[in-house]
Design a protein around this motif. Structure first.
Motif: not given
Length: 85
Positions: A24-33, A43-51
């Motif tokens: 859910v976290f990855v989907i949310l930050i990629n939606f924001l991107q 950048v936040i979406a890329m770092i968050g997805t990798v983490y």
């Protein structure tokens, strides 16, 4: 069809919930991107997805000897039942 009820261990249930939360976290930050199209969100979406991938694949995986949650730096299990040689 067999109608036996499958029981799931508490540890496995907790692992599945963690994976769902990271998903859910990855989907949310990629939606924001996609929605904002600002390089900071990219950048936040890329770092968050990798983490999130690191947490699921390496850190929370009890079968991965590189997991600092379950193994020490030498790759030995942190279990109390581990016999010292």
């Amino acid at each position: 069809m067999d109608s036996k009820k499958v029981t799931i261990k508490k540890q496995e249930l907790a692992r599945r919930k963690r994976i769902l939360l990271w998903t859910v976290f990855v989907i949310l930050i990629n939606f924001l991107q996609v929605y904002f199209k600002i390089w900071e969100f990219q950048v936040i979406a890329m770092i968050g997805t990798v983490y999130a991938l690191y947490r699921v694949v390496v850190f929370d995986n009890d079968k991965n000897r590189y997991s600092s949650k379950y193994y020490d730096l030498a790759g030995q299990p942190l279990s109390r039942h581990h016999k010292k040689m």
